[in-house]
Design an enzyme around this catalytic site. Structure first.
Site, PDB file in Angstrom:
ATOM      1  N   LYS A  67      50.262 138.124   4.633  1.00 56.28           N
ATOM      2  CA  LYS A  67      49.438 138.485   5.790  1.00 56.28           C
ATOM      3  C   LYS A  67      49.281 137.285   6.731  1.00 56.28           C
ATOM      4  O   LYS A  67      49.237 136.128   6.292  1.00 56.28           O
ATOM      5  CB  LYS A  67      48.057 138.994   5.333  1.00 56.28           C
ATOM      6  CG  LYS A  67      48.106 140.281   4.500  1.00 56.28           C
ATOM      7  CD  LYS A  67      48.238 141.510   5.365  1.00 56.28           C
ATOM      8  CE  LYS A  67      48.452 142.782   4.537  1.00 56.28           C
ATOM      9  NZ  LYS A  67      47.228 143.250   3.879  1.00 56.28           N
ATOM     10  N   ARG A  87      48.863 143.398  -4.864  1.00 52.90           N
ATOM     11  CA  ARG A  87      49.970 144.036  -4.149  1.00 52.90           C
ATOM     12  C   ARG A  87      50.756 142.939  -3.441  1.00 52.90           C
ATOM     13  O   ARG A  87      50.256 142.303  -2.513  1.00 52.90           O
ATOM     14  CB  ARG A  87      49.410 145.066  -3.155  1.00 52.90           C
ATOM     15  CG  ARG A  87      50.452 145.907  -2.431  1.00 52.90           C
ATOM     16  CD  ARG A  87      49.776 146.926  -1.522  1.00 52.90           C
ATOM     17  NE  ARG A  87      50.761 147.814  -0.891  1.00 52.90           N
ATOM     18  CZ  ARG A  87      51.395 147.544   0.245  1.00 52.90           C
ATOM     19  NH1 ARG A  87      51.152 146.396   0.875  1.00 52.90           N
ATOM     20  NH2 ARG A  87      52.278 148.396   0.740  1.00 52.90           N
TER      21      ARG A  87
END
Length: 257
Positions: free
Chosen positions: A203, A239
């Site tokens: 991210k 994840r």
């Protein structure tokens, strides 16, 4: 949880796995590297992304699921009831819905009918606009309250509570500070009594925390650091895009805990 985006426009590896044979090989490799489950998605939810039609999403994911033939544990990353239905019929065991059954409430009944595992995620707004100006008075408390309400909804529609895990939605309608606060105060989410999923991998917040104010993705080292921090704070499912590196890091973290 290994990430397998069967899309042309995902923020990290868009287009890499569009070919079903390539996607199948990647999924099997993730399991060999230590993934417990592979999350297959045919619709990008990166900031600013547009949705795709039902037919297009099915066209992307069904051939991959057919090739996997139920031989590895698969989660279907979708907000569409029909996509989830087809995926579960083809052997998927989990439904991962970034809208937490808000986009298509009937998706809860589809999951319940197949006794599937369910991941409910928090997102402020929707992908096209979620990063424009996210605001919270208390991000951890507000995310927890939302997830508790969605869990009640899921159970009321037949999903067994023991099948539910909760995802605070790192990067989904959150600033860097919001993401950091959620990870620091993971105990607020753990108090809901269900396993917590953290998807911090690659991210852009990680790139910014690592010193690049213009980062659009996060480096591998930062992803691993965030995963270990999440694990140490009680996250159950991580994840990630780079399975082997995270599995190795978690093995060491577990040995040292």
């Amino acid at each position: 949880m290994g990430v397998l985006n069967v899309t042309p426009d995902s923020f990290s590896e868009g287009g890499v796995h569009l070919d079903p044979a390539t996607a199948e090989a990647a999924a099997r490799r993730m399991v060999e590297e230590g993934a417990a489950i592979v999350d297959v998605g045919g619709e990008s939810t990166r900031p600013g992304s547009e949705g795709v039609t039902l037919d297009e999403e099915l066209r992307r994911v069904v051939p991959v699921l057919e090739r996997l033939n139920g031989e590895i544990p698969v989660s279907i990353d979708t907000a569409k009831a029909e996509v989830a239905r087809r995926a579960l019929e083809l052997g998927a065991v989990m439904v991962n819905d970034v809208t937490a059954f808000r986009a298509e409430p009937e998706l809860a009944e589809v999951a319940a009918a197949h006794d599937a595992y369910v991941c409910l995620m928090h997102m402020q707004g929707e992908p096209r606009t979620m990063q424009l100006n996210p605001r919270y008075d208390d991000v951890a408390a507000e995310v927890a309250a939302f997830l508790e309400e969605r869990m009640v909804f899921a159970v009321a529609h037949g999903v067994r509570e023991e099948r539910i895990c909760l995802d605070p939605g790192i990067g989904f309608g959150k600033t860097v500070d919001h993401n950091v606060e959620l990870l620091r105060r993971l105990d607020v989410l753990l108090a809901l009594g269900r396993p917590v999923v953290i998807g911090f991998s690659r991210k852009s917040s990680l790139g910014k925390l690592a010193g690049d104010p213009d980062a659009t993705t996060g480096p591998l080292g930062a992803s691993v650091a965030a995963a270990v921090a999440a694990y140490e704070r009680g996250a159950t499912i991580l994840r990630v895009h780079d399975v082997r590196e995270h599995v190795d890091a978690l093995a060491v973290a577990r040995a040292l805990a």
